[in-house]
Write an enzyme that holds these catalytic residues in place. Structure first.
Site, PDB file in Angstrom:
ATOM      1  N   CYS A 147       0.830  -1.206   0.000  1.00 30.18           N
ATOM      2  CA  CYS A 147       0.000   0.000   0.000  1.00 30.18           C
ATOM      3  C   CYS A 147       0.862   1.252   0.000  1.00 30.18           C
ATOM      4  O   CYS A 147       1.400   1.654   1.034  1.00 30.18           O
ATOM      5  CB  CYS A 147      -0.915  -0.024   1.227  1.00 30.18           C
ATOM      6  N   CYS A 186      -0.440   4.129   2.158  1.00 25.04           N
ATOM      7  CA  CYS A 186      -0.302   3.906   3.615  1.00 25.04           C
ATOM      8  C   CYS A 186       1.159   4.092   4.041  1.00 25.04           C
ATOM      9  O   CYS A 186       1.445   4.709   5.061  1.00 25.04           O
ATOM     10  CB  CYS A 186      -0.711   2.491   4.020  1.00 25.04           C
ATOM     11  N   ASP A 187       2.080   3.543   3.270  1.00 28.97           N
ATOM     12  CA  ASP A 187       3.474   3.447   3.729  1.00 28.97           C
ATOM     13  C   ASP A 187       4.454   4.335   2.972  1.00 28.97           C
ATOM     14  O   ASP A 187       5.628   4.412   3.344  1.00 28.97           O
ATOM     15  CB  ASP A 187       3.957   1.981   3.592  1.00 28.97           C
TER      16      ASP A 187
END
Ligand code: NAP
Length: 300
Positions: free
Chosen positions: A130, A133-134
């Site tokens: 992701c 997200c990261d």
């Protein structure tokens, strides 16, 4: 007893909930992780009619709020089992047992792993599924994205704005992603395309420090130093728990047509979890409506 129990709170499940409650029935939505499904990880949606340039998270939040506002009961429980009984269906979760007159399976799909040795061990230590997200953890660093679909191309675009350099590693030299998105990525000055190549090895201890990629034709192996590898090679369905009430194909997708029926009367399916040609937000929303209307008709 709920009128309709919906498994999954992605676009398909929440659209089904909206149609169910607007059809005058109660809708209980059971979601294992969080609302929104896969789209929450998309930085910007450009192809949903009427919603131009909205983040996946904002879109999903609005959809969730809309369903709740209209009266859907959304609970965060993992469905373990569904059994048919004389009253309808018994749905067992990790927290409770629910009864429903009809069930809609809108379980979506989960990330497909590359299947390379040490992949799971390095999750959180260089491997991610992701980018939104990261990605921030890799600001100013070097990353690679594996895949050639819209997710991979959009992830690479997003990372190119954060990272010093991004490699796009794809097993072919043409893309499933929209041409426009590929062109946008090519226009970035810090992206290198590594095509006709497969990631064969993950290097680094205890964190990822490089990937080895093999050219599909020459078999030449190249080591590319990276801080992170974002795997974006599509999704797999997760319907193992429901095969007693819904027939699945050899890949695990629930066998269904555009009518969203399954082989069990009273069990319907919607969205990416079912057999279909086009898996898009629009088709997930469409399925949600079709499945809910079919369930309303079934209940009578
Ligand atoms: P996808 O379209 O299925 O693409 C998966 C990519 O991964 C393909 O390029 C495929 O290569 C590659 N791949 C699959 N298995 C692989 C393996 N074992 N090793 C190496 N590469 C592998 O998946 P997606 O990009 O996640 O998109 C899923 C759906 O969501 C699509 O319909 C997409 O259009 C949609 N989506 C839309 C948006 C948007 O519109 N904003 C954003 C994200 C996703 P091959 O091409 O060689 O098969």
């Amino acid at each position: 007893m709920a009128d309709i129990i919906i498994v999954g709170a992605g676009t398909a499940g929440l659209t089904a909930a909206i149609y169910a409650v607007r059809g005058g029935k109660s809708a209980l939505v059971l979601e294992a992780v969080t609302y929104g499904g896969q789209i929450v990880n998309t930085p910007e949606i450009e192809n949903y009619p009427g919603l131009y340039k909205v983040s996946g998270f904002d879109y999903a939040t609005k959809l969730y709020e809309q369903a709740v506002d209209l009266g859907a009961d959304i609970r965060f429980e993992t469905v373990k089992r569904i059994e048919k009984d004389e009253n309808g269906f018994k749905v067992t979760t990790d927290q409770d047992v629910h009864e429903g007159k009809a069930v809609i399976l809108a379980t979506g799909a989960k990330n497909r792993p590359l299947g390379v040795a040490r992949e799971q061990e390095l999750v959180g230590r260089g491997i991610s599924y992701c980018a939104t997200c990261d990605g921030m953890f890799y600001r100013g660093k070097v990353t690679a994205v594996a895949g050639g679909g819209n997710t991979a191309i959009e992830d690479a675009q997003y990372l190119a704005d954060l990272c010093d350099k991004v490699y796009l590693i794809h097993r072919r030299d043409s893309f499933r992603a929209d041409v426009k998105e590929v062109e946008k990525l090519k226009a970035k000055g810090n992206v290198e395309f590594v095509l006709n190549a497969n990631v064969t090895e993950l290097v680094g201890e205890p964190k990822l420090s490089a990937v080895r990629v093999e050219d599909k034709f020459t078999k030449e192996v190249r080591e590319i130093p990276v801080d992170g590898l974002f795997v974006a090679i599509g999704q797999m369905p997760a319907n193992e728990a429901f095969t007693n009430v819904a027939l699945v194909d050899e890949k695990g997708y629930i066998v269904s047509g555009e009518n969203c029926l399954t082989n069990t009367p009273g069990v319907f399916t919607a969205g990416d979890c079912r057999t279909k040609e086009v898996r898009q937000l629009t088709t997930a929303a469409s399925d949600g409506a079709v499945a809910a209307l079919a369930a309303l008709k079934f209940i009578g």
